[in-house]
Design a protein around this motif. Structure first.
Motif, mmCIF file in Angstrom:
data_model
loop_
_atom_site.group_PDB
_atom_site.id
_atom_site.type_symbol
_atom_site.label_atom_id
_atom_site.label_comp_id
_atom_site.label_asym_id
_atom_site.label_seq_id
_atom_site.Cartn_x
_atom_site.Cartn_y
_atom_site.Cartn_z
ATOM 1 N N THR A 1 15.428 57.457 17.764
ATOM 2 C CA THR A 1 15.355 56.555 16.566
ATOM 3 C C THR A 1 14.096 55.870 16.473
ATOM 4 O O THR A 1 13.590 55.207 17.383
ATOM 5 N N TYR B 1 26.823 60.180 15.911
ATOM 6 C CA TYR B 1 25.943 60.327 14.731
ATOM 7 C C TYR B 1 25.689 58.748 14.404
ATOM 8 O O TYR B 1 26.451 57.779 14.488
ATOM 9 N N ASP C 1 22.434 55.994 12.382
ATOM 10 C CA ASP C 1 21.267 55.873 11.441
ATOM 11 C C ASP C 1 20.050 55.873 12.342
ATOM 12 O O ASP C 1 19.858 54.760 13.114
ATOM 13 N N TYR C 2 19.084 56.624 12.034
ATOM 14 C CA TYR C 2 17.728 56.830 12.889
ATOM 15 C C TYR C 2 16.743 55.883 12.441
ATOM 16 O O TYR C 2 15.701 55.612 13.048
ATOM 17 N N THR C 3 17.287 55.166 11.169
ATOM 18 C CA THR C 3 16.148 54.051 10.895
ATOM 19 C C THR C 3 16.552 52.768 11.258
ATOM 20 O O THR C 3 15.647 51.938 11.411
ATOM 21 N N SER C 4 17.874 52.613 11.761
ATOM 22 C CA SER C 4 18.063 51.293 12.417
ATOM 23 C C SER C 4 18.761 51.139 13.682
ATOM 24 O O SER C 4 18.786 50.272 14.250
ATOM 25 N N ASP C 5 19.432 52.085 14.052
ATOM 26 C CA ASP C 5 20.318 52.180 15.270
ATOM 27 C C ASP C 5 19.352 52.443 16.437
ATOM 28 O O ASP C 5 18.430 53.440 16.511
ATOM 29 N N ARG D 1 21.508 62.586 13.379
ATOM 30 C CA ARG D 1 21.438 61.475 12.378
ATOM 31 C C ARG D 1 22.897 61.507 11.670
ATOM 32 O O ARG D 1 23.607 62.555 11.428
ATOM 33 N N ALA D 2 23.071 60.401 11.069
ATOM 34 C CA ALA D 2 24.324 60.361 10.412
ATOM 35 C C ALA D 2 24.677 61.241 9.362
ATOM 36 O O ALA D 2 25.916 61.438 8.878
ATOM 37 N N SER D 3 23.622 61.922 8.688
ATOM 38 C CA SER D 3 23.672 62.791 7.464
ATOM 39 C C SER D 3 24.482 63.866 8.103
ATOM 40 O O SER D 3 24.732 64.892 7.345
ATOM 41 N N SER E 1 26.985 64.142 10.164
ATOM 42 C CA SER E 1 28.373 63.825 10.917
ATOM 43 C C SER E 1 29.439 64.692 10.207
ATOM 44 O O SER E 1 30.374 64.592 10.868
#
Length: 252
Positions: A55, A148, A150-154, A169-171, A173
């Motif tokens: 991430t 899963y 968020d690859y922008t913030s986690d 990625r959460a997408s 899940s």
């Protein structure tokens, strides 16, 4: 065969008897039954080019690892840059020697999975449990649930390359994925030397132990149900064949 290895990077479900599903076309099912082998795809060939990646937050942490060290600023920047580049190469190499076998984890069949992972009306879903899958895998395999984020913030935990293989990625899940991974040491040496590695591994398993039921596509015709039953019968297996009820008429 033996139960899979325990590892901190491979979380276990609260209920080990939760159902797992593998959706596939009929030809792959026939191959699966006749060969009694599980197909492990190389990590970079699973269809998501983010497999094994980090991430943005994890990358920033790697860049800052030398911030608190008392060395000249230019040396600090050079060391950080070299470290980040080394980790990048390591992760890319790791994708070339790790092999994954993926299942959908859900106590109910999934309409979304039928659409995503079967290309025709003549498709199959094999249903087992997490516990049985673990028992059927070889002792060199690891099995756990995918996390899963968020690859922008986690951030992904560091300290082990397996973490990058067990995060997505959460997408994605909706996949509720249970993932088995085998790392092949011979292929790892090839990757380290920039040689081509195997595209997949074939791992023997006992279908009678693994499979509880076989489900046929909700869009399949009645004759397909009979064909699947005949294939199973001729292969000397006895697990039941059920037709998906997702398209049954509603009750008002």
């Amino acid at each position: 065969m033996a139960a899979t290895l325990e590892h901190e990077c491979f979380p276990q479900p609260e209920n080990p008897k939760i159902r797992v599903w593998r959706y596939m076309d009929f030809t792959k099912f026939v191959s699966f039954i006749f060969s009694q082998q599980l197909h492990f795809s190389r990590l970079d060939l699973l269809g998501d080019n983010w497999e094994g990646a980090v991430t943005k937050a994890t990358l920033e942490l790697e860049k800052s690892i030398f911030d608190t060290i008392d060395i000249p600023e230019e040396e600090k920047k050079a060391s950080a840059s070299q470290y980040v580049e080394t980790m990048k190469r390591t992760r890319l190499n790791a994708r070339l020697c790790q092999y994954a076998n993926c299942w959908h984890m859900n106590n109910h069949e999934s309409a979304a999975m039928w659409k995503l992972y079967s290309s025709s009306n003549e498709s199959i879903a094999i249903q087992s449990t997490f516990e049985k899958l673990s028992e059927c895998l070889p002792s060199k395999a690891y099995l756990g649930t995918v996390t899963y984020v968020d690859y922008t913030s986690d951030a992904i935990p560091n300290g082990n390359l397996f973490y990058y293989s067990m995060y997505k990625r959460a997408s994605f899940s909706h996949e509720c994925e249970a993932r088995a991974i085998i790392i092949d040491t011979e292929e790892a040496l090839k990757a380290h030397d920039n040689q081509e590695t195997a595209l997949a591994l074939k791992v023997p398993m006992n279908a009678n132990t693994l499979i509880e039921t076989v489900h046929v596509s909700p869009k399949s015709m009645p004759w397909f149900h009979d064909v699947v039953r005949e294939v199973i019968k001729r292969s000397n297996f006895k697990f039941p064949v059920l037709r998906s009820n997702l398209l049954d008429d509603p009750v008002f």
